[in-house]
Write a protein that holds these residues in place. Structure first.
Motif, mmCIF file in Angstrom:
data_model
loop_
_atom_site.group_PDB
_atom_site.id
_atom_site.type_symbol
_atom_site.label_atom_id
_atom_site.label_comp_id
_atom_site.label_asym_id
_atom_site.label_seq_id
_atom_site.Cartn_x
_atom_site.Cartn_y
_atom_site.Cartn_z
ATOM 1 N N THR A 1 0.849 -1.203 0.000
ATOM 2 C CA THR A 1 0.000 0.000 0.000
ATOM 3 C C THR A 1 0.872 1.236 0.000
ATOM 4 O O THR A 1 1.940 1.260 0.617
ATOM 5 C CB THR A 1 -0.933 0.011 1.212
ATOM 6 O OG1 THR A 1 -0.136 0.013 2.402
ATOM 7 C CG2 THR A 1 -1.846 -1.220 1.211
ATOM 8 N N PHE A 2 0.400 2.288 -0.693
ATOM 9 C CA PHE A 2 1.174 3.527 -0.803
ATOM 10 C C PHE A 2 0.409 4.668 -0.138
ATOM 11 O O PHE A 2 -0.822 4.749 -0.250
ATOM 12 C CB PHE A 2 1.422 3.863 -2.279
ATOM 13 C CG PHE A 2 2.065 5.207 -2.480
ATOM 14 C CD1 PHE A 2 3.416 5.373 -2.262
ATOM 15 C CD2 PHE A 2 1.309 6.313 -2.849
ATOM 16 C CE1 PHE A 2 4.015 6.612 -2.429
ATOM 17 C CE2 PHE A 2 1.898 7.546 -3.019
ATOM 18 C CZ PHE A 2 3.254 7.699 -2.814
ATOM 19 N N SER A 3 1.151 5.522 0.565
ATOM 20 C CA SER A 3 0.540 6.702 1.194
ATOM 21 C C SER A 3 1.500 7.873 1.093
ATOM 22 O O SER A 3 2.713 7.696 0.934
ATOM 23 C CB SER A 3 0.190 6.416 2.653
ATOM 24 O OG SER A 3 1.364 6.101 3.391
ATOM 25 N N MET A 4 0.927 9.070 1.244
ATOM 26 C CA MET A 4 1.699 10.312 1.096
ATOM 27 C C MET A 4 1.308 11.258 2.225
ATOM 28 O O MET A 4 0.122 11.447 2.513
ATOM 29 C CB MET A 4 1.381 10.932 -0.271
ATOM 30 C CG MET A 4 2.006 12.282 -0.470
ATOM 31 S SD MET A 4 3.684 12.081 -1.056
ATOM 32 C CE MET A 4 3.886 13.638 -1.886
ATOM 33 N N LYS A 5 2.284 11.844 2.862
ATOM 34 C CA LYS A 5 2.029 12.820 3.928
ATOM 35 C C LYS A 5 2.883 14.046 3.678
ATOM 36 O O LYS A 5 4.061 13.925 3.337
ATOM 37 C CB LYS A 5 2.348 12.230 5.298
ATOM 38 C CG LYS A 5 1.401 11.122 5.744
ATOM 39 C CD LYS A 5 1.752 10.637 7.139
ATOM 40 C CE LYS A 5 0.798 9.527 7.591
ATOM 41 N NZ LYS A 5 1.139 9.035 8.944
ATOM 42 N N VAL A 6 2.265 15.233 3.893
ATOM 43 C CA VAL A 6 2.965 16.505 3.741
ATOM 44 C C VAL A 6 2.793 17.281 5.038
ATOM 45 O O VAL A 6 1.671 17.404 5.557
ATOM 46 C CB VAL A 6 2.411 17.316 2.559
ATOM 47 C CG1 VAL A 6 3.172 18.629 2.415
ATOM 48 C CG2 VAL A 6 2.502 16.508 1.268
ATOM 49 N N SER A 7 3.865 17.776 5.567
ATOM 50 C CA SER A 7 3.815 18.584 6.797
ATOM 51 C C SER A 7 4.541 19.900 6.569
ATOM 52 O O SER A 7 5.439 20.004 5.729
ATOM 53 C CB SER A 7 4.459 17.799 7.951
ATOM 54 O OG SER A 7 5.819 17.533 7.668
ATOM 55 N N GLY A 8 4.132 20.913 7.351
ATOM 56 C CA GLY A 8 4.745 22.235 7.227
ATOM 57 C C GLY A 8 4.069 23.098 6.167
ATOM 58 O O GLY A 8 3.221 22.644 5.399
ATOM 59 N N ARG A 9 4.433 24.345 6.142
ATOM 60 C CA ARG A 9 3.866 25.285 5.178
ATOM 61 C C ARG A 9 4.526 25.087 3.832
ATOM 62 O O ARG A 9 5.751 25.085 3.713
ATOM 63 C CB ARG A 9 4.103 26.727 5.658
ATOM 64 C CG ARG A 9 3.452 27.781 4.748
ATOM 65 C CD ARG A 9 3.621 29.165 5.332
ATOM 66 N NE ARG A 9 5.027 29.536 5.389
ATOM 67 C CZ ARG A 9 5.680 30.121 4.367
ATOM 68 N NH1 ARG A 9 5.069 30.347 3.218
ATOM 69 N NH2 ARG A 9 6.945 30.448 4.510
ATOM 70 N N LYS A 10 3.682 24.884 2.827
ATOM 71 C CA LYS A 10 4.191 24.613 1.494
ATOM 72 C C LYS A 10 4.906 25.835 0.948
ATOM 73 O O LYS A 10 4.462 26.966 1.110
ATOM 74 C CB LYS A 10 3.064 24.208 0.556
ATOM 75 C CG LYS A 10 2.354 22.927 0.967
ATOM 76 C CD LYS A 10 1.236 22.600 0.004
ATOM 77 C CE LYS A 10 0.496 21.336 0.443
ATOM 78 N NZ LYS A 10 -0.614 21.001 -0.462
ATOM 79 N N ARG A 11 6.006 25.555 0.278
ATOM 80 C CA ARG A 11 6.794 26.624 -0.331
ATOM 81 C C ARG A 11 7.153 26.207 -1.753
ATOM 82 O O ARG A 11 7.173 25.029 -2.090
ATOM 83 C CB ARG A 11 8.067 26.874 0.488
ATOM 84 C CG ARG A 11 7.765 27.319 1.926
ATOM 85 C CD ARG A 11 9.040 27.457 2.725
ATOM 86 N NE ARG A 11 9.905 28.514 2.178
ATOM 87 C CZ ARG A 11 11.089 28.844 2.700
ATOM 88 N NH1 ARG A 11 11.534 28.195 3.777
ATOM 89 N NH2 ARG A 11 11.815 29.801 2.157
ATOM 90 N N ASP A 12 7.453 27.208 -2.564
ATOM 91 C CA ASP A 12 7.826 26.942 -3.943
ATOM 92 C C ASP A 12 9.239 26.355 -4.001
ATOM 93 O O ASP A 12 10.166 26.910 -3.402
ATOM 94 C CB ASP A 12 7.748 28.215 -4.771
ATOM 95 C CG ASP A 12 6.326 28.710 -4.930
ATOM 96 O OD1 ASP A 12 6.165 29.912 -5.152
ATOM 97 O OD2 ASP A 12 5.390 27.879 -4.804
#
Length: 996
Positions: free
Chosen positions: A862-873
């Motif tokens: 199984t695949f999962s994705m997590k993003v933390s913090g304020r997104k920046r370019d």
């Protein structure tokens, strides 16, 4: 090998005659002693045994050694926590052929399959005690198959994996099982009986034997069921009226510590004053060693004795009995021997003439009328007169107690007489250095080269069964035809071969024994030569038609029919050899004639330079005992290899040295050995004294080493032992290489074409590279001029548009024109600089998610994705390289991790960008990490190169508790696009692109 050899001689001749009647007196054994100098680990020998493969095993105060009759090999006992040289006190061979070794450090089991190998890699060690000593004194396998061990602190039984205690706190020195199954223990407190229920129960038998219970050292039950006790005061047994001891008194009452029977049922006892056998109530001792510690009765009646500090002694039953000056001979240099018709034996030596009546020797010399006592030849005529040939005094006739001389004055050809032969007509033929004399009816006729002799130096003369007279001279063999001698041609191929004695068997086969070696047979008045490995002289034939020869290498016996010319010269001769080890004082026979004789009772007598030798041909064993043959050691380029059943040689030339073990403990000196390596040796080669075989250039391929040896009767084994030797080829010697070489030749032509094409492509690449540099120069110029000018115009349009009122219709038109021009500028930059508009963070993450889900369709993970913090370019180059690194990591995880879950975590922090790819799979192999990836695989190196390109830190590690973790970490300035002013061209483009 240095051997200390001593021969026990007789006091009077009558003892020699009786020696043939009994095999248990000291005079019937030849003694050989081995010590440290011969390879023994220690001069104190505690125990001796023999295994099924024939090897003798000797336990000493400093370890264990095996002996094949030729060489000792020290054995390293690998017992944890002990010295390899621990004292060995007990040896036992079981029914499987395994050897059990009892030492001061425990028990070692050596399987039968490992006994021939110097590494002994399959041995197993057992410790018996924990907080106490492991001293093992005795080992015994009882009738039910159990193995018992007696130690200094109790009795143990082997349960298949370890030794378990049966009785503790007693000293067990001997274990014996009686015929009724009872197990008897000899302990420090006396004799005890053991059973599984009551344990060890002491028996009070000392009083019945007249000794203390603690003075009983061993127990033995003979074939009649009588029990014998070895005690401090002798060997004893209990009869109706109390204990019984034997005679004579001294050995019968001496301290006796062991008793055992041999293969013939003879009982042997070891005492404090020597080793004795019990024969008809008498103790007869072949050994007088007062410090005897152990003994073993060999399979052929030989005795092995361990001595305290005196090494290992071998007592071999004497085959040859010697008569010397101490027995009544004038001296030990016996020249000739002759059995007379009256049963007496005449002996001529260098300084006297003796006659032996079976009891004593009577000597004749000058005072008896024998004016020259240097006797070289003896003969008896039809009248029973004895004729004596001397060196320098001519010939004497002994008749009615009186000697009569015949020399040159009476017409003899010489004063030196080499041989006297009685002809069928009663006349005498005399061989001398100056011609051949014929004594007939008191007159002498001489024959020389004038009468056809090849030489005047006559070595021997013989009248065959058919009446033909044959003469051997220094120049060849002649035969008498009429009144002249005719030379006999020889078909021999050997050069410098001299016929010096004649021999004829009962079938009428006439031979000449040749010098230096060989034998020739007279066939059709021609001599046909056959080489022999030993020099032969005179011959006699026994009643079993065996042929006995004297020579310079001992006494040689050929079985009936063995001495015939063989059609296949590659087959070796079968013969039995008797020498020093059999009792000869010297293996060299004298040159007198005859120096060999056989009496009516079958005794063979030989005149030697060390005395008169006698062998009873009727007592020679005809039972063939085959030696055990195997490869005992394999050295390749100086390094010891495991022997096994074959030897594999790596590519290249090697120095191979193999040690051949031919185990014959009783008579190792008699063993003859031959070997041949097919593909290397054209013929069989004789083994040398060291029994080593050396090869330095074994051809590529598999070869068989054949080894054969003689048995105890001198017969060659018809089936050889085979050992495989395989020489591996270099790659260029293989068939694969030869095929590849032909393919390479074809490819070289193709390669030449490809090289030409590659050269043209390189030229094209250089041209394109030059054009690319030119384009980059133009792009910089455009950026510095046109693009900056256009951006200035866009700023002006934007400024004007912002000032126009909202109701002005042209304002919307200007805004649309501004956006189109901004898009054109972005496309132009991308076309010129090879870049595109920066990807937004959401699209970067979406690309990873899309790749993960698409790849996961073919996997159970199984695949999962997590993003933390304020997104920046994120910078475009960083995004592209990160995306490729993450894709490679995900591909590896889905393909190799065998994981349940795979997760990507993106963390935006103030100072850095971190991307984690984690799984809970089997984890990456540490060797891959240490080596930087798999050979010929570019996944990890590619990831490392891309990370280095963007200045990122790449870390790959096994993830605890399981799985693999990949971290890509970049500093903020390297990862993120810095924030731009709102009205800069880049800021404006970003703002309006978002609105659009």
């Amino acid at each position: 090998m240095a051997l200390a050899v001593a021969f026990l001689t007789f006091v009077v001749p009558t003892l020699i005659v009786r020696a043939s009647e009994s095999s248990h007196t000291s005079s019937d054994y030849v003694r050989t002693t081995f010590k440290i100098e011969d390879g023994l680990p220690d001069n104190t020998v505690n125990t001796i045994n023999q295994t099924r493969n024939g090897l003798l095993w000797v336990g000493t105060a400093s370890g264990l050694a095996s002996f094949d009759g030729h060489t000792f090999r020290n054995v390293e006992l690998r017992i944890p926590g002990s010295s390899p040289s621990s004292a060995v006190n007990a040896l036992m061979g079981d029914s499987n052929g395994d050897l059990w070794v009892g030492s001061d450090a425990g028990v070692v089991r050596i399987p039968a399959s490992d006994l021939n190998d110097p590494f002994l890699s399959a041995m197993t060690a057992y410790r018996l005690g924990r907080a106490q000593s492991d001293e093992v004194q005795v080992l015994l396998k009882v009738a039910d198959g159990d193995i018992l061990a007696g130690t200094s602190h109790g009795l143990y039984r082997f349960d298949g994996s370890r030794f378990v205690s049966l009785v503790s706190s007693i000293y067990v020195s001997r274990i014996k099982q009686l015929r009724d199954g009872r197990i008897m223990l000899v302990t420090g407190a006396g004799l005890a009986e053991y059973d599984a229920v009551r344990g060890a129960k002491l028996l009070s038998v000392g009083a019945q034997l007249g000794v203390r219970d603690s003075d009983i050292y061993d127990i033995y039950e003979d074939s009649s069921g009588k029990i014998w006790y070895c005690t401090q005061h002798g060997i004893r047994t209990i009869g109706p009226n109390g204990f019984i001891h034997l005679e004579p008194t001294q050995p019968a009452t001496a301290r006796t510590f062991r008793a055992t029977p041999d293969s013939k049922g003879v009982q042997w006892v070891a005492t404090g004053i020597g080793l004795y056998s019990i024969v008809d109530g008498q103790l007869i001792g072949p050994s007088v060693d007062t410090s005897l510690r152990a003994f073993y009765v060999g399979k052929e009646g030989d005795l092995w004795i361990g001595i305290n500090g005196g090494g290992l002694t071998h007592l071999q039953p004497r085959t040859v009995h010697m008569f010397t000056k101490s027995d009544g001979l004038a001296n030990d240099l016996v020249m000739t021997v002759l059995p007379a018709k009256d049963g007496r034996l005449w002996v001529g030596n260098n300084c006297g003439l003796e006659v032996f009546d079976g009891s004593v020797f009577k000597t004749f010399n000058e005072k008896d009328g024998l004016l020259n006592a240097c006797v070289w030849a003896l003969a008896e005529d039809h009248s029973a007169d004895i004729w004596v040939g001397t060196y320098g005094g001519g010939m004497f006739r002994f008749h009615a107690g009186v000697f009569q001389q015949f020399s040159m004055e009476q017409g003899l050809a010489s004063r030196i007489v080499n041989r006297i032969v009685t002809a069928s007509d009663g006349s005498l033929w005399i061989a001398t250095p100056d011609g051949l004399s014929h004594f007939i009816e008191g007159s002498i006729n001489n024959y020389t080269i004038a009468d056809g002799l090849s030489s005047n130096q006559v070595l021997d003369v013989h009248q065959a069964h058919d009446g033909t007279l044959w003469v051997a001279t220094q120049a060849g063999v002649d035969r008498l035809v009429g009144n002249r001698f005719i030379s006999v041609p020889s078909l021999q191929t050997a050069s410098a071969v001299l016929a010096n004695r004649f021999a004829e068997d009962s079938n009428g086969n006439l031979y000449t024994t040749d010098a230096p070696t060989g034998i020739s047979r007279v066939i059709g008045n021609r001599l046909v030569y056959q080489p022999t490995p030993v020099a032969l002289m005179n011959m006699v034939e026994a009643s079993d038609h065996s042929l006995w020869f004297s020579g310079h290498s001992g006494i040689i016996r050929f079985a009936g029919g063995a001495l015939t010319l063989q059609d296949n010269p590659g087959l070796p001769l079968d013969y039995q050899q008797f020498g020093i080890a059999d009792g000869l004082n010297s293996s060299q026979a004298s040159v007198g004639g005859p120096n060999l004789a056989i009496t009516g009772d079958g005794k063979v007598w030989v005149a030697t330079v060390g005395g008169l030798a006698m062998i009873d041909s009727n007592r020679i064993s005809t039972v063939a005992i085959k030696p055990s043959i195997f490869i005992s050691d394999a050295m390749v380029d100086g390094s010891r290899n495991r022997v096994g059943d074959h030897l594999m040689l790596s590519p290249g030339n090697h120095h191979v040295e193999l040690t051949l073990a031919v185990v014959d403990l009783a008579t190792p000196e008699k063993v003859r050995l031959q070997y041949r390596l097919d593909g290397v040796d054209d013929a069989w080669l004789e083994g040398n004294a060291t029994r080593t075989v050396t090869y330095t250039n074994v051809p590529v391929g598999s070869h068989r080493l054949y080894v054969r040896a003689t048995d105890s009767t001198g017969h060659w084994s018809r089936e050889a032992v085979v050992y495989q030797i395989a020489q591996q080829p270099h790659f260029y010697q293989s068939k694969l290489f030869q095929f590849a070489a032909s393919v390479v030749f074809i490819l070289l032509i193709t390669l030449a074409y490809l090289v030409r094409v590659n050269h043209l492509l390189s030229q094209t690449h250089r041209i394109l590279e030059a054009r690319q540099i030119e384009r980059e120069t133009i792009a910089r110029d455009l950026h510095d001029t046109l693009f900056q000018g256009v951006e200035g115009g866009l700023l002006l349009i934007n400024s004007v548009t912002s000032r126009l009122p909202m109701e002005v219709e042209a304002k919307d038109t200007l805004r649309e024109a501004f956006q189109r021009m901004n898009h054109v500028m972005a496309s132009a930059r991308g076309a010129i600089f090879g870049t595109t508009r920066p990807v937004e963070a959401s699209s970067f993450e979406d690309a990873i998610t899309l790749h993960g889900k698409q790849t996961g369709l073919l996997s159970t993970s199984t695949f999962s994705m997590k993003v933390s913090g304020r997104k920046r370019d994120v910078r475009t180059v960083v995004q592209e390289e990160l995306l490729k690194i993450v894709k490679e990591a995900l591909n590896n995880a889905f393909r190799h991790a065998d994981a349940n879950a795979i997760e990507v975590r993106i963390a935006y922090t103030r100072h850095a960008l971190e991307v984690w790819i984690c799984d809970d799979g089997v984890g990456i192999d540490p060797s891959i990490l240490s080596e930087g990836g798999k050979p010929n695989h570019w996944g990890i190196p590619s990831m490392q190169q891309r990370a280095a390109k963007i200045g990122a830190h790449l870390h790959i590690a096994r993830h605890e508790p399981q799985g693999t973790a990949v971290l890509i970490k970049l500093s903020g300035p390297r990862a993120f696009i810095p924030s731009a002013p709102p009205f800069s061209p880049r800021g404006l483009a970003r703002r309006y692109s978002k609105k659009t």
